[in-house]
Motif scaffolding. Sequence first.
Motif, PDB file in Angstrom:
ATOM      1  N   ARG A  35       0.810  -1.217   0.000  1.00  0.00           N
ATOM      2  CA  ARG A  35       0.000   0.000   0.000  1.00  0.00           C
ATOM      3  C   ARG A  35       0.844   1.268   0.000  1.00  0.00           C
ATOM      4  NH1 ARG A  35      -5.280   1.053   1.409  1.00  0.00           N
ATOM      5  NH2 ARG A  35      -5.693   3.207   1.985  1.00  0.00           N
ATOM      6  N   GLU A  36       1.959   1.288   0.733  1.00  0.00           N
ATOM      7  CA  GLU A  36       2.748   2.492   0.916  1.00  0.00           C
ATOM      8  C   GLU A  36       3.867   2.610  -0.124  1.00  0.00           C
ATOM      9  OE1 GLU A  36       1.879   4.631   3.145  1.00  0.00           O
ATOM     10  OE2 GLU A  36       0.379   3.394   4.163  1.00  0.00           O
ATOM     11  N   LYS A  37       4.465   3.806  -0.146  1.00  0.00           N
ATOM     12  CA  LYS A  37       5.671   4.043  -0.920  1.00  0.00           C
ATOM     13  C   LYS A  37       6.843   4.048   0.043  1.00  0.00           C
ATOM     14  CE  LYS A  37       8.441   5.264  -4.288  1.00  0.00           C
ATOM     15  NZ  LYS A  37       8.843   4.291  -5.324  1.00  0.00           N
ATOM     16  N   ARG A  40       9.098   4.546   4.401  1.00  0.00           N
ATOM     17  CA  ARG A  40       7.993   5.155   5.143  1.00  0.00           C
ATOM     18  C   ARG A  40       8.212   4.933   6.632  1.00  0.00           C
ATOM     19  NH1 ARG A  40       8.069   0.360   6.650  1.00  0.00           N
ATOM     20  NH2 ARG A  40       6.456  -1.214   6.290  1.00  0.00           N
ATOM     21  N   GLU A 127       4.387  -0.925  -5.336  1.00  0.00           N
ATOM     22  CA  GLU A 127       4.123  -0.024  -4.224  1.00  0.00           C
ATOM     23  C   GLU A 127       2.940   0.885  -4.569  1.00  0.00           C
ATOM     24  OE1 GLU A 127       7.963   1.449  -2.244  1.00  0.00           O
ATOM     25  OE2 GLU A 127       8.641   0.764  -4.228  1.00  0.00           O
ATOM     26  N   GLN A 128       2.340   1.451  -3.520  1.00  0.00           N
ATOM     27  CA  GLN A 128       1.156   2.310  -3.645  1.00  0.00           C
ATOM     28  C   GLN A 128       0.037   1.596  -4.395  1.00  0.00           C
ATOM     29  OE1 GLN A 128       3.373   5.881  -5.181  1.00  0.00           O
ATOM     30  NE2 GLN A 128       2.348   6.895  -3.448  1.00  0.00           N
ATOM     31  N   HIS A 129      -0.111   0.326  -4.090  1.00  0.00           N
ATOM     32  CA  HIS A 129      -1.221  -0.486  -4.578  1.00  0.00           C
ATOM     33  C   HIS A 129      -1.918  -1.078  -3.354  1.00  0.00           C
ATOM     34  CE1 HIS A 129       0.828   0.003  -8.352  1.00  0.00           C
ATOM     35  NE2 HIS A 129      -0.060  -0.728  -9.001  1.00  0.00           N
ATOM     36  N   LEU A 149      -3.132   3.269  -6.170  1.00  0.00           N
ATOM     37  CA  LEU A 149      -3.488   4.506  -5.484  1.00  0.00           C
ATOM     38  C   LEU A 149      -3.045   5.742  -6.252  1.00  0.00           C
ATOM     39  CD1 LEU A 149      -2.676   3.495  -1.795  1.00  0.00           C
ATOM     40  CD2 LEU A 149      -4.873   3.423  -2.994  1.00  0.00           C
ATOM     41  N   GLY A 150      -2.038   5.596  -7.085  1.00  0.00           N
ATOM     42  CA  GLY A 150      -1.546   6.750  -7.824  1.00  0.00           C
ATOM     43  C   GLY A 150      -2.417   7.166  -8.988  1.00  0.00           C
TER      44      GLY A 150
END
Length: 465
Positions: A35-37, A40, A127-129, A149-150
Amino acid sequence: MTPEYDVIIIGGGPSGSTCATLLAQRGRKVVIIEREKFPRFHIGESLTLFAPRAFRKLGVYEELAAANYVRKRGLEFILPDKSKKIYFAERWKHEPHLPTWTFQMARSKLDQILLRNAERHGAIVCEQHAVHEVLFDGDRAVGVTYRPLGEGPSVEPRSVYARWIIDCSGQSGVINRQLKNNCVNDLLLDDKISIFSHWTGDFDIVNSEDELNFKLCVHENRKDWFWWFPIDRNLVSMGVVIDRHSVKNREGDLEQLFFRYAADTPFIRDFVTKRNLIRTEKFRSVKDFSYRSKRYYGNGWVLTGDSAGFLDPIFSTGLQIAFNTAFRVVEILDKVLDSQVNASAEWAEYSATVDRLYRLNSTLVYRFYEAGIDFEKVGSAWYLLTRTKWATPAFLIRFLWHGAKVIMHPPSVIRSWARDVLFGNIQPGNRIADVFLVLAENYDALRQLRLADQKVREHFVELEV
């Protein structure tokens, strides 16, 4: 629903990146959906002596050693009236080839190195999914739906399929959100709330052989405690763990609550008054964090790390459990993916081992809180014997039997067993672990007796009505 991957891993933290690295090394087609980049912020920076060996297996020891500044050599208990230092070196003094210190560094740095290592070994990292749910065909997990998410909030969910799903999503627990009542609070441990941040300033971090850069500082009420440890040359992680009953109906924000408790805690009250102390992160909090799962695996899926369970962080065992469960899952999955067999016996052994580890450690943590976080009381067999309510005489007899096996060994062996239990490094043959497992079973029996008694009382109330 043709599998596009051998394994989908939900979450790119330590357990996820470990699984991905080891599976990719074995030629498996693996994707991590995170979920994150990275990097973090993440709490949980303190490790125990498992780390050097685990990092060597993953091929990142040298890289992490170069990035790490603080050497953790043990733990210092600081109570209002006394203190106690426990050194790793005392455990290994007869085995000089084994490490006497471990890593202590920011999780942003550690997790970034581990995730990039998985990528270098061939794992695909997204990432960011955000994984929305695990897809099932009947009772078998076959894939996941996720959102990039992007690409904005209006993007439609997408699906990806695999032969197996490993849930390493941590406390968010993707699979446990879908399985009804699979995640339960640890009934032995009270609900807690932790408040924490990072600080920098004009202070010196000493890395000498006799300096313990991990302080467990007990509040005057003997129920709540602070952690204090440096994670870089001039960066300290500090947080307080408070019983939720202690803060019920208390006014004030997280910062006010933190400093109110700091004022009544030795070592911490002096540190927070240092000149030029600067907080580098906002105050964050986590609550209700002692839990475990009823089922750790199913048809096509398995839980590792914090997805499987989480314990009060008093002994820094979280990352050790995360790595240990990840290593074992990979061993089993490697066989399953090759032979297409169920491997039910090995999964059952995995489940029993993980559950035993959580139950044993939660019993240890419970006894520390019950003893006012006093290491001398918990180390006393007489205290354990006299302060325990026994469900049946059989549990008392078993306790005495295993206790007798402990005291038959030399003091040096007993001390090494105690340190291994304290830091979560429990090996087969540890007699003190056997004692605490008896206590865990006794508490389970007491709980069942209370439930049965409650049902009887409810039955008579119904009859009277």
